[in-house]
Every structure is written in C-alpha cells, then in structure tokens.
Design a protein around this motif. Structure first.
Motif, PDB file in Angstrom:
ATOM      1  N   PRO A  73      78.220  60.621 123.159  1.00 38.55           N
ATOM      2  CA  PRO A  73      78.671  61.731 122.322  1.00 38.55           C
ATOM      3  C   PRO A  73      78.209  61.639 120.870  1.00 38.55           C
ATOM      4  O   PRO A  73      78.752  62.317 120.005  1.00 38.55           O
ATOM      5  CB  PRO A  73      80.203  61.596 122.405  1.00 38.55           C
ATOM      6  CG  PRO A  73      80.423  60.129 122.516  1.00 38.55           C
ATOM      7  CD  PRO A  73      79.259  59.617 123.344  1.00 38.55           C
ATOM      8  N   ASP A  96      76.383  63.899 127.328  1.00 36.97           N
ATOM      9  CA  ASP A  96      77.237  64.222 126.187  1.00 36.97           C
ATOM     10  C   ASP A  96      78.477  64.903 126.758  1.00 36.97           C
ATOM     11  O   ASP A  96      78.395  66.035 127.244  1.00 36.97           O
ATOM     12  CB  ASP A  96      76.488  65.156 125.240  1.00 36.97           C
ATOM     13  CG  ASP A  96      77.250  65.455 123.960  1.00 36.97           C
ATOM     14  OD1 ASP A  96      78.412  64.994 123.816  1.00 36.97           O
ATOM     15  OD2 ASP A  96      76.701  66.169 123.109  1.00 36.97           O
ATOM     16  N   SER A  98      81.967  66.914 127.380  1.00 35.40           N
ATOM     17  CA  SER A  98      82.566  68.106 126.779  1.00 35.40           C
ATOM     18  C   SER A  98      83.981  68.260 127.304  1.00 35.40           C
ATOM     19  O   SER A  98      84.152  68.502 128.490  1.00 35.40           O
ATOM     20  CB  SER A  98      81.737  69.338 127.134  1.00 35.40           C
ATOM     21  OG  SER A  98      82.324  70.487 126.574  1.00 35.40           O
ATOM     22  N   PRO A  99      84.968  68.098 126.430  1.00 36.10           N
ATOM     23  CA  PRO A  99      84.892  67.738 125.019  1.00 36.10           C
ATOM     24  C   PRO A  99      84.468  66.276 124.850  1.00 36.10           C
ATOM     25  O   PRO A  99      84.438  65.522 125.814  1.00 36.10           O
ATOM     26  CB  PRO A  99      86.316  67.963 124.523  1.00 36.10           C
ATOM     27  CG  PRO A  99      87.180  67.768 125.723  1.00 36.10           C
ATOM     28  CD  PRO A  99      86.360  68.248 126.887  1.00 36.10           C
ATOM     29  N   ARG A 100      84.177  65.902 123.640  1.00 31.12           N
ATOM     30  CA  ARG A 100      83.712  64.538 123.338  1.00 31.12           C
ATOM     31  C   ARG A 100      84.889  63.578 123.252  1.00 31.12           C
ATOM     32  O   ARG A 100      85.137  62.952 122.236  1.00 31.12           O
ATOM     33  CB  ARG A 100      82.906  64.533 122.044  1.00 31.12           C
ATOM     34  CG  ARG A 100      81.574  65.205 122.189  1.00 31.12           C
ATOM     35  CD  ARG A 100      80.804  65.194 120.896  1.00 31.12           C
ATOM     36  NE  ARG A 100      79.414  65.537 121.163  1.00 31.12           N
ATOM     37  CZ  ARG A 100      78.524  65.742 120.221  1.00 31.12           C
ATOM     38  NH1 ARG A 100      78.862  65.627 118.946  1.00 31.12           N
ATOM     39  NH2 ARG A 100      77.285  66.049 120.532  1.00 31.12           N
ATOM     40  N   GLY A 104      86.754  64.613 128.466  1.00 30.87           N
ATOM     41  CA  GLY A 104      85.415  65.127 128.776  1.00 30.87           C
ATOM     42  C   GLY A 104      84.640  64.161 129.664  1.00 30.87           C
ATOM     43  O   GLY A 104      83.899  64.582 130.561  1.00 30.87           O
ATOM     44  N   GLU A 108      83.210  64.890 133.511  1.00 31.61           N
ATOM     45  CA  GLU A 108      81.838  64.620 133.947  1.00 31.61           C
ATOM     46  C   GLU A 108      81.830  63.669 135.142  1.00 31.61           C
ATOM     47  O   GLU A 108      81.069  63.858 136.089  1.00 31.61           O
ATOM     48  CB  GLU A 108      81.013  64.056 132.792  1.00 31.61           C
ATOM     49  CG  GLU A 108      79.558  63.815 133.137  1.00 31.61           C
ATOM     50  CD  GLU A 108      78.767  65.091 133.421  1.00 31.61           C
ATOM     51  OE1 GLU A 108      77.639  64.951 133.959  1.00 31.61           O
ATOM     52  OE2 GLU A 108      79.233  66.204 133.117  1.00 31.61           O
TER      53      GLU A 108
END
Length: 178
Positions: A73, A96, A98-100, A104, A108
C-alpha cells in the motif's frame, strides 16, 4: 485532603493500567502463532519494515507455498519495488489493498482464495498485529489461516503505542464486516 485524593487517583490509574497490560499481554505480546505447514499461498501484510517481508520470502524458499502475496500500500518503497520485481523460483504477487488496511488485505485474500480454490494460507505480520489480523481476515475468508511473525524487538514506547493502536483497530473491526 486534596493530596490524598490525588494519590488515590494516581494509584487507581496505575492499577487499571497494570490490569490492562496484563489482560492484553497474550493478545499483543504473546499472540498465538502457528508452526508453518504447506499452504496454497503466503500473505505478507503491509506495515513497518520489521522483517516480515524476509520471513515471507524465506517460507516460500523453504517450500511452504508456491506463491507469496505482498500487500504493497506504499506510494514508493525501494524494498517493495525490489521484492515485487525480483526473480524468485516461486510466484510473487504484489497488490495495493482497497482500502489500505487489514480489511482491504482480507478482501484481496478472500477474492484470490475463492478464485484459485485455496484452503490454507500462511499470514505473516508483526507480533502486536497477529491477533487483530486473525480476527479481521477470519471475517473475510473462512479458510485455514496460519500466522507467523518475525518477533521484532520493540521498545517500551512502541509496545505502548501498539497496545493503543491495535485496541482501537479491534474496536473498529467489531463494527465492520469484511
């Protein structure tokens, strides 16, 4: 009379502080980690440069998983740039979140695990974050999560900061879904 009240307040505050530290010791200082076992992937959560990236790479090099996912991130990180573009004999995937946040990263993980049919993932983070990461990622994905940490050497001030930071993160996570 006033002096006695101040003394009692200070003693009471110190007693509460000691109780909080003792109660949260197994959560932040000695969280449950797992012995490494073969897995579908290794997920290295983002954070301070504390050895977690190297631990994730060592576990993959030792054959525990054929791929390592690195949460990246950061706007720019020479370390992550080197890792994400290095030549390894195992797959390296940088993303990266989302959110960081850990949330997130959990999203993922869940997305990739469902798409690839993963059942077990080794998660690498740092000691004070293990318990909260287990909670958050567990809300996102119901597969088996094994946790490893590089056991960093933290100062008393850093431990105090992490007690507060992780506690706030836990409180927030209770009210969020994945």
């Amino acid at each position: 009379m006033r002096r006695r009240s101040v003394t009692r307040a200070v003693i009471g505050f110190a007693a509460v502080l000691v109780l909080v530290v003792v109660a949260l010791w197994p959560v932040y200082v000695r969280p449950r980690t797992d012995p490494p076992a073969t897995a579908d992937a290794i997920l290295v959560l983002g954070g301070a440069r504390d050895g977690r990236e190297q631990l994730g790479l060592r576990l993959a090099a030792a054959g525990y998983a054929p791929r390592v996912l690195f949460s990246d991130p950061y706007e720019y990180s020479a370390t992550m740039n080197r890792i994400c573009h290095g030549g390894y004999r195992f797959e390296v995937i940088c993303f990266d979140p989302s959110p960081r946040t850990t949330r997130g990263e959990g999203r993922e993980l869940a997305r990739r695990a469902r798409a690839e049919g993963w059942r077990r993932v080794i998660v690498v983070t740092f000691t004070p974050h293990v318990s909260r990461a287990r909670y958050v990622l567990g809300k996102c994905w119901d597969g088996e999560l094994l946790f490893a940490d590089p056991e960093p050497d933290l100062s008393i001030a850093r431990w105090a900061y992490d007690y507060v930071y992780q506690s706030a993160g836990y409180t927030k996570a209770v009210f969020e879904d994945c």
